[in-house]
Design an enzyme around this catalytic site. Sequence first.
Site, short mmCIF file in Angstrom:
data_model
loop_
_atom_site.label_atom_id
_atom_site.label_comp_id
_atom_site.label_asym_id
_atom_site.label_seq_id
_atom_site.Cartn_x
_atom_site.Cartn_y
_atom_site.Cartn_z
N CYS A 58 0.84 -1.19 0.00
CA CYS A 58 0.00 0.00 0.00
C CYS A 58 0.88 1.24 0.00
CB CYS A 58 -0.95 0.00 1.18
SG CYS A 58 -0.06 -0.04 2.74
N CYS A 61 2.95 2.30 2.95
CA CYS A 61 4.15 1.52 3.27
C CYS A 61 5.37 2.25 2.75
CB CYS A 61 4.14 0.16 2.60
SG CYS A 61 2.72 -0.81 2.97
N CYS A 129 50.22 -5.17 -11.39
CA CYS A 129 50.53 -6.57 -11.64
C CYS A 129 49.61 -7.44 -10.83
CB CYS A 129 51.97 -6.87 -11.28
SG CYS A 129 52.38 -8.59 -11.51
N CYS A 132 49.80 -7.41 -7.13
CA CYS A 132 49.23 -6.30 -6.37
C CYS A 132 47.80 -6.64 -6.00
CB CYS A 132 49.19 -5.01 -7.19
SG CYS A 132 50.77 -4.53 -7.84
N ASP A 510 20.63 -25.45 -34.78
CA ASP A 510 19.19 -25.61 -34.79
C ASP A 510 18.72 -25.07 -36.14
OD1 ASP A 510 16.52 -25.88 -33.81
OD2 ASP A 510 16.50 -23.72 -33.50
P1 ADP Z 1 12.81 -27.12 -34.87
O1 ADP Z 1 13.86 -28.11 -34.53
O2 ADP Z 1 12.67 -27.01 -36.34
O3 ADP Z 1 12.97 -25.82 -34.18
P2 ADP Z 1 10.63 -28.02 -33.06
O4 ADP Z 1 11.34 -28.99 -32.20
O5 ADP Z 1 10.22 -26.75 -32.41
O6 ADP Z 1 11.38 -27.75 -34.44
O7 ADP Z 1 9.33 -28.71 -33.64
C1 ADP Z 1 9.42 -29.90 -34.42
C2 ADP Z 1 8.20 -30.17 -35.23
O8 ADP Z 1 7.06 -30.36 -34.39
C3 ADP Z 1 7.84 -29.04 -36.14
O9 ADP Z 1 8.51 -29.11 -37.35
C4 ADP Z 1 6.33 -29.27 -36.33
O10 ADP Z 1 6.12 -30.25 -37.30
C5 ADP Z 1 5.91 -29.82 -34.99
N1 ADP Z 1 5.35 -28.80 -34.12
C6 ADP Z 1 5.88 -28.32 -32.98
N2 ADP Z 1 5.10 -27.39 -32.43
C7 ADP Z 1 4.02 -27.27 -33.23
C8 ADP Z 1 2.84 -26.46 -33.23
N3 ADP Z 1 2.60 -25.57 -32.26
N4 ADP Z 1 1.96 -26.61 -34.23
C9 ADP Z 1 2.19 -27.48 -35.21
N5 ADP Z 1 3.27 -28.26 -35.29
C10 ADP Z 1 4.17 -28.18 -34.32
MG MG Z 2 13.67 -24.03 -32.80
#
Ligand code: ADP
Ligand code: MG
Length: 815
Positions: A58, A61, A129, A132, A510
């Site tokens: 509040c 305070c 250094c 130190c 990725d």
């Molecule tokens: P990536 O390695 O390409 O980042 P993810 O691990 O996030 O992929 O997802 C792998 C797969 O799972 C996607 O390619 C998709 O086919 C499916 N997928 C994941 N989340 C969804 C979602 N929300 N709707 C539809 N498909 C999904």
């Molecule tokens: Mg991803």
Amino acid sequence: MASKEETFERKTAEKGCSCCSSDSEKEDCCTPEEDHADESANDTPANAYTFQVEGMDCPSCASTLQKGVYRLPGVQEAKVQYATGSMQVSTDGTLAPAMIKQTVQRLGYNTELPAADTGEAYNIYGMDCGSCAATVSKHFAQLDGVRDVQVQFATGKMTLDHELSQERVKGEVRRLGFEAAPVTERRSSSSQPETSPLRGMTNTIISGVLLLAGIASSLTPAPAIISIILYLSVIVVGGYKPAKSAYFAIKSRSLDMNVLMMGAAIGAPLIGEYFEGALVVWLFALGNALQQYSVAKTRKSISHLMDLAPAEAWVKAGDTWVRRPVEDVGLGQTMLIKPGEKIPLDGTIREGNSMVDQSPITGESLPIDKASGDKVYAGTLNDFGSLEVEVTARPEDTTLARIIHLVEEAQGQQAPTQSFVDRFAAVYTPIVFAAAIAVIVVPPVIGIGGWADWVYRGLALLVVACPCALVISTPVAIVSAIGNAAKQGVLIKGGAFLEAAGTLNALAFDKTGTLTEGKPVVEKVYAADGDADRLLSIASTLEAYSNHPIARAITAHAGEQNVSSFEGVNFYAEPGKGVSGTIEGKAYAAGKPEWLEEQGVELKHVEEEIQQLQNEGMTVVLIGDGESVLGYVGVADKIRPVSSEAVQSLHKNGIRELTVLTGDNEGTAAKIAGQANIDRYMAGLLPEDKAKAVRTLQQEGRRVGMVGDGINDAPALATADIGIAMGGAGADTSMEAADIVLMADNLEKLPYTIRLSRKALRIIKQNIWFAVLIKVAALALIVPDMLTLWMAVLSDTGAALLVVANSLRLFRLRG
Ligand code: ADP
Ligand code: MG
């Protein structure tokens, strides 16, 4: 004091807030430091701290807290904001922030010491250094009221967990022969006291002139006593400061280089070697001054990053715009950024569009298109459009400020080689020191040769015992490399990661969002019953509950087609598979074909089509109702042009083992990998499988770096030898998950990062070898009795300078 007390009592009596009515707040929180505070309140500078306070529910305070803190001796002003839960306290410098924290807690609230807290971290000036740093740290460790202390030579920083006043800390540091100033997170890095090169050099220059005069006089028929006096004054002038440091080093039982050098400098005139003694002192002073100057420049370059962001902003006040210091701009206020101006604070664009040059933060070479809804960052440059931006971060919380904080922390972290070197030095120095003493004492005592000869050799050995070049071989290289990286938009979280990155020979990527744009678009919608709108409607109802880029693509497409969603319940997003939910009492799922098949959906009749689309590089999201396929949506994601360039550059830098890891299907994986010039891929992986895939690569004998967006790759990033996340400027999560963060949302700086870390590793190795070999050479010279004092000094101070110069090459590496 009395009047302060009164106001406080009155105010507390007036207000009647339940949350603050406990008695604890009335407890006397005046501290024993009171007297001390009164003495020095007038002549000490003000210090400002910001605390985040939890538990204020509040507005009154806030006023209780404010009064309570204001009562503390040494507090000049206390301002508590109920709305933001923050408290600003300015003190006269005699009060430790830990005391403020304690008081807040006593009043019944919770708070942490301010991050990168101004009272706890100090810049130490004049440390030349590593030893130190050890002296300072040992000295503080033995003081009462100090719980923890860490001093880093390379960053010039000391962090203290203590109950001392700031004046006391400064005083103790001054006694050790250095200067201390609290690290303030304020933008005034340029106004911080700094060791100007000249100030550090005065003694060196005077003693240098005296040395020359001494040499000149010894060449003339003038009486020898004149040059002796000149040489002695060199020792006094040049040796004054190191002698002071040596005194404190001995007191705190550390055998640092000041002790060793002073031993030689005092010993030499005692055996009649006035000139050599003077030369030792002067070379030592010169080396230290130069070394300190160049290291200080590197240290400062990081705090200068803060100056990238303007100190003032145009802020909306009613119908007009006013100029305000950024500290006074609140969250949610609107600021105006004119074309060609730098952006003062982080925010979200509400009006206007432009291109923004984000290179100061992300290192990206191209400016980025920005429109309403996009984020902008403090320190970046607005190109041509006028922007109205809603402020989303206070100056100390901007992305830029967080980068600086992270970098400073990273620079202070020890690398494995560094701890090896420190351990080595801890053994080496005492051994050579003992040998020096033995050389001085033993032979003359057992009757071999005269004292003067052996003392001379012993003094030379004393100097050789200094591990200076070795001790700084690693930290300066690491500070330079991490600092350089920060300027290129790459955060390396510590020396250990820098070194590890230098040894990588394989990288795993990725796919979605890393190699590709991560903004898939819907390219095909197929409904088994011909009603594409209804299919899209079901799909977007389900996907509205997922954050996956594919989900966003589908909901965005539905929006464009003006297809409305249904009401649904029981939504569930299965990572790496898809989403499910109940609409109008019926269960539906949208996701990858294999996942629907697991749930009993009959795929046979669409299998061929799916295969076909996948081979074209599309991701197929199948929509089913638990029995049959209702249809599918095909989405496609484009590879970023930067990705293939980065891959090419990595190839050139000798990293050839590249692999794409994806949860997506074979077809898409193959297609993207091909476009990126990567010949290995692993498809159909669940998030946890990605970590397994990384382990597989490691078992094949590789040192693997995993590159991802840090969101669904966290396990893989953690498993890899080095986790590299990108998009650090946009998402806090990726900043935390990884060892190295590319601030840009692309791979442009990845090859540079690899090059930098390899070079850092090389330079560190060179430094260590060089420092060790020079010592070995000096030790070897003692046998044919050729080691002179000046050679010994060069093998230490001279070598240290070369090591520093070599390390600074890392600071100049271009991105
Ligand atoms: P990536 O390695 O390409 O980042 P993810 O691990 O996030 O992929 O997802 C792998 C797969 O799972 C996607 O390619 C998709 O086919 C499916 N997928 C994941 N989340 C969804 C979602 N929300 N709707 C539809 N498909 C999904
Ligand atoms: Mg991803």
